[in-house]
Design a protein around this motif. Structure first.
Motif: not given
Length: 698
Positions: A579-583, A636-640, A674-686, A692-694
Motif C-alpha cells: 500500500e502507498s498513500d499518494r495524498a 474532503a469527500r475524496l479523503l473520507t 486554487a492552485h494549492q487545492l488543485a494539486r491536493i485534489e490531484s494527489s487524493v484522487t485515486p 485511498l488507503p485508510g
C-alpha cells in the motif's frame, strides 16, 4: 541501511547501558549479597537506556532520567504493594498503562522515558508478593538509574543544533532573500525545509504545551511560509520598479536579521510594531495610488507584486511576534490578531489543561494509542496472573515492546520476534545445559553478551534483538538462582502469549492506526477552514464604513493542531506492505494555514473595490469563493471515501482577472488557494477502481 553516525550512536548507547548495568549488578550481587537489588540495578539501565528512547544530548538525557527517578520509585512501590492480588495488579496496570502512554502529549522526552517507567511497575507487580524486599528493590533501581545518568554525561552523543539556531539560520536566509539581488528560489525553499519538525531531532522539537514552545513552533511555520513567499516572488514575472515595495522588503530584511540576532544572543530586539506601522503606511499609499484617476492608477502587475510583498510582510510580522513570545514568555505589546496568538496570555497550567483536554477524544491518535496500550498491558497481566506463568512479566514486556500502531506492523514485529526468540531459546537452552551451575562462567559472559546484544540488536532488527536479549536473560538469571533449560521454554511461552495479546489489541483497537485518522482529520480541517474564504471575501468587500472584522479562526486553529498530531503519528508508522498513500498531506496543512492567515490579514490590509465596481467585485468574489469551497468539499469527500460532488466549473475558479484592480489582494489569495487545492485534489484522487488507503469504505 543504517548510516555511520547512527551506528556510532547505537554503539555508544550499548556501551553506556552495559557499563551502568554491570557496575550496578556485580557489586550488589557478589559484594553485598543482594540478589533482588542486583536484578533491579541490572534492569534499570536497560529500561531507561534501551527500552526508552530518550532523545537529546547526553546531559539532556541524564536530566530526563534523574527527573524520572522519583516517579520510577513510586511505580515500583505501587507494583510491589498491588502484587498481593492479580486483579489489584491488573487495575493498577490499566490506570498506569494509560497515564504513561498518554504522557506523550507532553512532548518527545516524556514520551521517550514512559516505556521504561512502565517496566518498573511491570517488574514489581508480579509474584512473589514480597513487600519486605521493597527497600532492596528501590535501592537497586536508584543505583541503576544514577549509574546510567552518569554514563550519559561521561559518554554523550554529539549535541544537535537547537530549534532556535535553525530558526535563526533560516531567518538570515530570508533576510538575504528580501534584500536587493535576492537568493535563488530553491535555496530559500531548502532553508525552509530545515524547519520541518519531521527533519528536526525529537529532542529539539518545540513540542511542549508552554508559551515558549508553542511560539517557537509557530515561528518556524511562519518563517517557512515567509521563505516560500520570497521564493514565489523571485519566480514571478518582473514588474516595473516600485520604491515603496523595495522599502517594505528592506524593512522585512532588517526585521529578519534582528530576530535572528535576538534568537542567538538575546540582544535587544527591533522596536515592537515597527513593521506593522510600515505595512499600514504601505497600504495607505497603495490605496491612494490605486484609487486615483484611471490614467494615474498603478498597473495591475505592480499591484499584484505589492500584494505578494504585503503578504510576506505579514508572515515576517508573525515571526516577530512569535520570537518575542518565545523569548519573553509573552508579547511585549498586545499581539494581533489575538486568535492566532491565543496562548500568549494564558498561564502555563491552563495551557497544559488545554493540551490534555484537547486530546481526550477518540479522534486523537495519542488517546487511541494510550487506550490500546493500557488494554493490552492489563489483559497481559490478567492472563499471566490467571495462568500463573513463570516469569510472567515477559508477557507484558512483549506487549510493550512489540505493539505497533497498526495491525499489519504489529504482525510483522510479532512474526520476527517469535522467530528470534525461538532461535535464542535454543541457544540459551544449550548454554544452560552445557554450563550447568558454573556461576563464574555466567558472570564472565554477562557483560560481553549485553554489549553484543545491545549493539547488534538495533542494527540487525527485531529478530536478532529478541534472540540476543534471550541470551542476556539466561546469563543474568543463572547467576541469581539455579536455572535449567526450562527458563528458555518459559520465556518462549511468555513472549508468544504477549505477542498474541498485542496482536489481538492491534486488530480490535484502531487497527489502521493513524492511517484512517489522518484522512478524517485532514477532511475535518478543510471543512472547518473552507467557510473562511467567503466570509473573508465579504469582509474585504464591505463598503466604506461597513464592518471589516476578521472572521473567527480559533476552531480552524484547533482542527489544525489535531490534524498535525495525526499527520505526525502517520508519518512515524511503517507502511503496510503493498500500500502507498499518494495524498500530499503537507500541502493540505499549508493550504489550511493559508486560509487561516488570509482570513486574518486580508480584512485589515486588503484593498477595497473601486467606487462604482463594488457589485461586480462582490459577484466575482462570491463566485470564486463558492468554487473554492466546492473544491474543498470535494477533496474532503475524496479523503473520507464519500461520494464526491461534481468538479467545480472552470468559471468558478479565479482563472480570469477580477473586474476591479482594487480586488487584486483577494485575487492573489484566491488564485494561490486554487492552485494549492488543485494539486491536493490531484494527489487524493485515486486511480479508477481504487480508493485511498485508510479511507472509510462506502
Amino acid at each position: 541501511m543504517i548510516a555511520g553516525p547512527q551506528r556510532a550512536t547505537i554503539l555508544r548507547r550499548a556501551v553506556r547501558v552495559t557499563v551502568a548495568a554491570s557496575v550496578g549488578f556485580y557489586p550488589l550481587l557478589y559484594g553485598a549479597g543482594l540478589p533482588v537489588a542486583a536484578l533491579y540495578a541490572l534492569f534499570a539501565p536497560i529500561a531507561m537506556g534501551l527500552l526508552s528512547v530518550v532523545p537529546g544530548s547526553g546531559p539532556q538525557r541524564a536530566s530526563v532520567m534523574l527527573r524520572a527517578l522519583p516517579p520510577a520509585l513510586v511505580l515500583a512501590t505501587l507494583g510491589t504493594l498491588l502484587a498481593v492480588d492479580t486483579w489489584a495488579a491488573v487495575g493498577g496496570m490499566l490506570v498506569i498503562g494509560f497515564l504513561l502512554a498518554f504522557v506523550a502529549v507532553a512532548g518527545p522526552r516524556p514520551a521517550g522515558i514512559a516505556p521504561g517507567l512502565q517496566l518498573f511497575y511491570i517488574l514489581a507487580c508480579f509474584p512473589p508478593y514480597a513487600p519486605d524486599t521493597l527497600v532492596e528493590r528501590l535501592a537497586g533501581l536508584t543505583a541503576g538509574a544514577l549509574l546510567l545518568a552518569a554514563c550519559e554525561t561521561l559518554l554523550p552523543d554529539p549535541a544537535a543544533p537547537s530549534y532556535r539556531e535553525r530558526l535563526a539560520a533560516a531567518l538570515d536566509e530570508a533576510a538575504r532573500g528580501a534584500a536587493p539581488g535576492g537568493v535563488p528560489p530553491q535555496r530559500l525553499r531548502d532553508a525552509g525545509s530545515t524547519l520541518r519538525l519531521a527533519d528536526v531531532p525529537p529532542a529539539e522539537r518545540p513540542a511542549g504545551a508552554g508559551r515558549a514552545d508553542r511560539a517557537l513552533e509557530q515561528a518556524g511555520r511562519s518563517a517557512r511560509r515567509l521563505l516560500d513567499q520570497l521564493a514565489t516572488l523571485a519566480e514571478a514575472p518582473s514588474a516595473p520598479a516600485d520604491p515603496e515595495t523595495s522599502a517594505l522588503l528592506g524593512r522585512v530584511a532588517e526585521l529578519c536579521t534582528a530576530c535572528a540576532r535576538f534568537l542567538r544572543t538575546g540582544s535587544r530586539p527591533p522596536p515592537a510594531g515597527a513593521l506593522e506601522k510600515a505595512m499600514r503606511g504601505f497600504q495607505a499609499d497603495r490605496v491612494r495610488l490605486a484609487s486615483g484617476p484611471p490614467g494615474e492608477r498603478l498597473p495591475v502587475d505592480v499591484l499584484r507584486r505589492q500584494s505578494r510583498v504585503l503578504a510576506l510582510a505579514e508572515s515576517a510580522r508573525m515571526v516577530e511576534i512569535t520570537v518575542d513570545i518565545a523569548t519573553h514568555g509573552g508579547p511585549t505589546e498586545p499581539a494581533a490578531p489575538r486568535e492566532l496568538f491565543w496562548y500568549a496570555e494564558l498561564s502555563t497550567p491552563r495551557l497544559w489543561a488545554r493540551r490534555v483536554l484537547g486530546n481526550v477524544t477518540f479522534r486523537s491518535v495519542l488517546f487511541q494509542n494510550a487506550v490500546r496500550t493500557a488494554l493490552g498491558l492489563a489483559a497481559a497481566r490478567a492472563v499471566a496472573g490467571s495462568l500463573d506463568l513463570a516469569h510472567g512479566f515477559w508477557v507484558l514486556l512483549a506487549v510493550l515492546t512489540l505493539g505497533r500502531t497498526t495491525a499489519g506492523a504489529t504482525w510483522r514485529a510479532v512474526r520476527l520476534a517469535v522467530a528470534g526468540n525461538a532461535a535464542g531459546a535454543l541457544v540459551a537452552g544449550a548454554l544452560v545445559i552445557g554450563l550447568g551451575r558454573h556461576t563464574d562462567v555466567y558472570a564472565a559472559l554477562l557483560a560481553p553478551v549485553m554489549l553484543v546484544a545491545f549493539a547488534l540488536g538495533p542494527l540487525l532488527g527485531i529478530a536478532y534483538a529478541q534472540a540476543l536479549f534471550t541470551l542476556v536473560v539466561a546469563t543474568a538469571f543463572a547467576q541469581i538462582a539455579p536455572v535449567t533449560w526450562r527458563l528458555s521454554e518459559a520465556r518462549m511461552i511468555d513472549v508468544v502469549t504477549g505477542s498474541v495479546i498485542g496482536l489481538l489489541c492491534g486488530l480490535l483497537a484502531w487497527p489502521a492506526g493513524a492511517r484512517r485518522e489522518v484522512h478524517r482529520a485532514m477532511a475535518g480541517l478543510l471543512r472547518t477552514c473552507a467557510p473562511l474564504v467567503p466570509v473573508t471575501a465579504q469582509a474585504l468587500l464591505a463598503p466604506p464604513g461597513g464592518s471589516r472584522t476578521a472572521p473567527e479562526t480559533l476552531p480552524g486553529v484547533h482542527r489544525l493542531r489535531l490534524a498535525e498530531a495525526a499527520y505526525a503519528q502517520f508519518r512515524a508508522e511503517t507502511p503496510v506492505d503493498g500500500e502507498s498513500d499518494r495524498a500530499d498531506w503537507h500541502a493540505v496543512l499549508i493550504a489550511a494555514n493559508h486560509m487561516l492567515l488570509g482570513a486574518q490579514w486580508l480584512p485589515r490590509f486588503g484593498l477595497r473595490p473601486a467606487s462604482g465596481a463594488t457589485d461586480a467585485s462582490a459577484a466575482w468574489a462570491r463566485e470564486t469563493a463558492s468554487g473554492l469551497v466546492a473544491r474543498t468539499d470535494r477533496i474532503a469527500r475524496l479523503l473520507t471515501a464519500e461520494r464526491p460532488g461534481p468538479a467545480p466549473p472552470r468559471e468558478s475558479t479565479p482563472d480570469r482577472d477580477p473586474p476591479s484592480p482594487l480586488s487584486v489582494d483577494l485575487e492573489v489569495w484566491m488564485t494561490s488557494l486554487a492552485h494549492q487545492l488543485a494539486r491536493i485534489e490531484s494527489s487524493v484522487t485515486p486511480p479508477p477502481g481504487r480508493e485511498l488507503p485508510g479511507a472509510r469504505p462506502r
